[in-house]
Scaffold this motif. Structure first.
Motif, PDB file in Angstrom:
ATOM      1  N   HIS A 163      -4.489 -15.683   1.598  1.00  0.00           N
ATOM      2  CA  HIS A 163      -3.926 -14.688   2.517  1.00  0.00           C
ATOM      3  C   HIS A 163      -5.058 -14.197   3.414  1.00  0.00           C
ATOM      4  O   HIS A 163      -6.012 -13.582   2.949  1.00  0.00           O
ATOM      5  CB  HIS A 163      -3.320 -13.540   1.701  1.00  0.00           C
ATOM      6  CG  HIS A 163      -2.880 -12.367   2.507  1.00  0.00           C
ATOM      7  ND1 HIS A 163      -2.491 -11.172   1.924  1.00  0.00           N
ATOM      8  CD2 HIS A 163      -2.748 -12.173   3.850  1.00  0.00           C
ATOM      9  CE1 HIS A 163      -2.156 -10.315   2.857  1.00  0.00           C
ATOM     10  NE2 HIS A 163      -2.303 -10.901   4.044  1.00  0.00           N
ATOM     11  N   THR A 164      -4.940 -14.481   4.720  1.00  0.00           N
ATOM     12  CA  THR A 164      -5.963 -14.083   5.687  1.00  0.00           C
ATOM     13  C   THR A 164      -5.385 -13.109   6.695  1.00  0.00           C
ATOM     14  O   THR A 164      -4.317 -13.341   7.259  1.00  0.00           O
ATOM     15  CB  THR A 164      -6.530 -15.307   6.431  1.00  0.00           C
ATOM     16  OG1 THR A 164      -7.147 -16.188   5.494  1.00  0.00           O
ATOM     17  CG2 THR A 164      -7.561 -14.876   7.471  1.00  0.00           C
ATOM     18  N   THR A 165      -6.094 -12.017   6.913  1.00  0.00           N
ATOM     19  CA  THR A 165      -5.761 -11.037   7.937  1.00  0.00           C
ATOM     20  C   THR A 165      -6.909 -10.995   8.929  1.00  0.00           C
ATOM     21  O   THR A 165      -8.050 -10.702   8.552  1.00  0.00           O
ATOM     22  CB  THR A 165      -5.543  -9.645   7.324  1.00  0.00           C
ATOM     23  OG1 THR A 165      -4.541  -9.734   6.302  1.00  0.00           O
ATOM     24  CG2 THR A 165      -5.089  -8.654   8.380  1.00  0.00           C
ATOM     25  N   HIS A 166      -6.607 -11.315  10.183  1.00  0.00           N
ATOM     26  CA  HIS A 166      -7.650 -11.457  11.211  1.00  0.00           C
ATOM     27  C   HIS A 166      -7.413 -10.442  12.318  1.00  0.00           C
ATOM     28  O   HIS A 166      -6.376 -10.465  12.977  1.00  0.00           O
ATOM     29  CB  HIS A 166      -7.623 -12.888  11.771  1.00  0.00           C
ATOM     30  CG  HIS A 166      -8.824 -13.236  12.583  1.00  0.00           C
ATOM     31  ND1 HIS A 166      -9.046 -14.491  13.078  1.00  0.00           N
ATOM     32  CD2 HIS A 166      -9.887 -12.487  12.988  1.00  0.00           C
ATOM     33  CE1 HIS A 166     -10.180 -14.512  13.753  1.00  0.00           C
ATOM     34  NE2 HIS A 166     -10.711 -13.306  13.716  1.00  0.00           N
ATOM     35  N   THR A 225     -10.032 -12.295   3.858  1.00  0.00           N
ATOM     36  CA  THR A 225      -9.291 -13.346   3.160  1.00  0.00           C
ATOM     37  C   THR A 225      -9.321 -13.084   1.667  1.00  0.00           C
ATOM     38  O   THR A 225     -10.386 -12.830   1.088  1.00  0.00           O
ATOM     39  CB  THR A 225      -9.883 -14.733   3.446  1.00  0.00           C
ATOM     40  OG1 THR A 225      -9.800 -15.013   4.840  1.00  0.00           O
ATOM     41  CG2 THR A 225      -9.132 -15.823   2.676  1.00  0.00           C
ATOM     42  N   PRO A 265       4.870 -15.258   7.561  1.00  0.00           N
ATOM     43  CA  PRO A 265       3.423 -15.249   7.754  1.00  0.00           C
ATOM     44  C   PRO A 265       2.700 -14.208   6.909  1.00  0.00           C
ATOM     45  O   PRO A 265       1.473 -14.220   6.849  1.00  0.00           O
ATOM     46  CB  PRO A 265       3.279 -14.912   9.236  1.00  0.00           C
ATOM     47  CG  PRO A 265       4.481 -14.078   9.533  1.00  0.00           C
ATOM     48  CD  PRO A 265       5.578 -14.638   8.680  1.00  0.00           C
ATOM     49  N   ASP A 309      -3.508 -11.078  13.405  1.00  0.00           N
ATOM     50  CA  ASP A 309      -2.891 -12.322  12.945  1.00  0.00           C
ATOM     51  C   ASP A 309      -2.938 -12.339  11.426  1.00  0.00           C
ATOM     52  O   ASP A 309      -3.977 -12.042  10.823  1.00  0.00           O
ATOM     53  CB  ASP A 309      -3.622 -13.555  13.483  1.00  0.00           C
ATOM     54  CG  ASP A 309      -3.467 -13.721  14.982  1.00  0.00           C
ATOM     55  OD1 ASP A 309      -2.321 -13.614  15.458  1.00  0.00           O
ATOM     56  OD2 ASP A 309      -4.475 -13.934  15.673  1.00  0.00           O
ATOM     57  N   ASP A 354      -1.831 -14.725   7.977  1.00  0.00           N
ATOM     58  CA  ASP A 354      -1.429 -16.058   7.525  1.00  0.00           C
ATOM     59  C   ASP A 354      -1.463 -16.078   6.001  1.00  0.00           C
ATOM     60  O   ASP A 354      -2.473 -15.697   5.390  1.00  0.00           O
ATOM     61  CB  ASP A 354      -2.381 -17.109   8.094  1.00  0.00           C
ATOM     62  CG  ASP A 354      -1.903 -18.522   7.825  1.00  0.00           C
ATOM     63  OD1 ASP A 354      -0.681 -18.760   7.901  1.00  0.00           O
ATOM     64  OD2 ASP A 354      -2.739 -19.392   7.529  1.00  0.00           O
ATOM     65  N   HIS A 369      -0.433 -18.454   2.486  1.00  0.00           N
ATOM     66  CA  HIS A 369       0.001 -19.714   1.879  1.00  0.00           C
ATOM     67  C   HIS A 369       0.171 -19.492   0.382  1.00  0.00           C
ATOM     68  O   HIS A 369      -0.723 -18.964  -0.287  1.00  0.00           O
ATOM     69  CB  HIS A 369      -1.031 -20.828   2.116  1.00  0.00           C
ATOM     70  CG  HIS A 369      -1.193 -21.199   3.564  1.00  0.00           C
ATOM     71  ND1 HIS A 369      -0.344 -22.055   4.212  1.00  0.00           N
ATOM     72  CD2 HIS A 369      -2.105 -20.793   4.486  1.00  0.00           C
ATOM     73  CE1 HIS A 369      -0.708 -22.186   5.471  1.00  0.00           C
ATOM     74  NE2 HIS A 369      -1.773 -21.423   5.669  1.00  0.00           N
TER      75      HIS A 369
END
Length: 271
Positions: free
Chosen positions: A7-10, A75, A201, A259, A261, A263
């Motif tokens: 899990h990425t937060t950008h 992340t 997402p 953003d 994302d 998975h």
């Protein structure tokens, strides 16, 4: 089941930021239905992390980063072993009485329409668990369609809309349960089925309600069933705002672009 999660937060900023302080609810805890094999938090810049626990018993991490910052990526990744507990939560210490979760918040305030919907279901069920299961099954059919995400902030507006997101459905479930004086709370985590079905997402949202003799039981109205081995539970709160995975503040001008994302993958083998 063995699940791998990333899990990425950008965040990207239009102007450099002097300082960033974030509260991260991104670390799962062991319970009767999930065992954390490994888990880590990675940050794309120099940052100080302080780990602790909030009032709801969620594992939290405070993140402090000094600028100038043009962007930052957070992340979390790891593997979790899960079992199907038919939605019943166990093996975790509760810090608050269930009665606390009867408290209505501005987000979960019920109106006459939600109360009438809940009363209609309650009139056909004398026991709490069948009532909650019926509510969980009935809610998805209330909306004409599904949305991946909405910007609505009140349960009444969510209930009145034509389309609802999983978060909306869970918050309406919480609102309806509380209208019947049943303790209920919002849960954030990850769901293999939701990721496959919606390509969502971000993290997934569902609800838990208190059943005497069983304790906390999970319900996911977006899927029409209780959480199973395809779920990883991260945090709970009175509503979505109180259990949001990342919350905080920044010191600096300009705008931010976010953003997210996520998975969720099933790994081979059963352990």
């Amino acid at each position: 089941m063995r699940l791998a999660i990333e899990h990425t937060t950008h965040y990207r900023f239009t102007e450099p930021q002097a300082r960033l302080v974030q509260l991260l609810r991104l670390t799962p805890r062991d319970d009767a239905n999930q065992t954390i094999v490994n888990w880590r938090i990675d940050v794309s810049c120099d940052a100080r992390l302080r780990h602790g626990m909030d009032g709801h018993g969620n594992a939290v991490t405070m993140l402090y980063a000094e600028g100038p910052l043009d962007e930052i990526a957070i992340t979390v990744a790891g593997e979790v072993l899960t079992t199907d507990g038919t939605g019943v939560l166990g093996g975790i210490a509760e810090t608050l009485s269930p009665i606390v979760y009867r408290r209505v918040t501005p987000t979960t305030l019920h109106d006459d329409a939600i109360r009438a919907f809940a009363d209609g279901i309650a009139s056909a069920h004398s026991e709490r668990l069948p009532l909650l299961r019926a509510l969980n099954h009935a809610l998805p059919g209330h909306w004409a369609g599904r949305a991946r995400k909405t910007d609505r902030t009140e349960a009444a507006a969510m209930f009145a809309a034509d389309m609802a997101s999983p978060r909306d459905m869970a918050l309406v479930f919480v609102s309806a349960a509380r209208s019947l004086s049943i303790p209920a709370r919002y849960v954030v985590g990850y769901s293999l089925a939701a990721a496959d079905a919606h390509g969502a997402p971000g993290p997934h949202g569902w609800a838990e309600a208190w059943v005497d003799g069983l304790g906390w039981v999970g319900f996911d109205p977006s899927q029409g069933h209780s959480p199973d081995e395809g779920y990883v539970r991260i945090a709970v709160g009175l509503d979505a705002a109180g259990s949001t995975p990342i919350a905080g503040m920044r010191i600096g001008h300009g705008q931010e672009v976010l953003d997210v994302d996520v998975h969720v993958d099933r790994l081979g083998g059963e352990g």
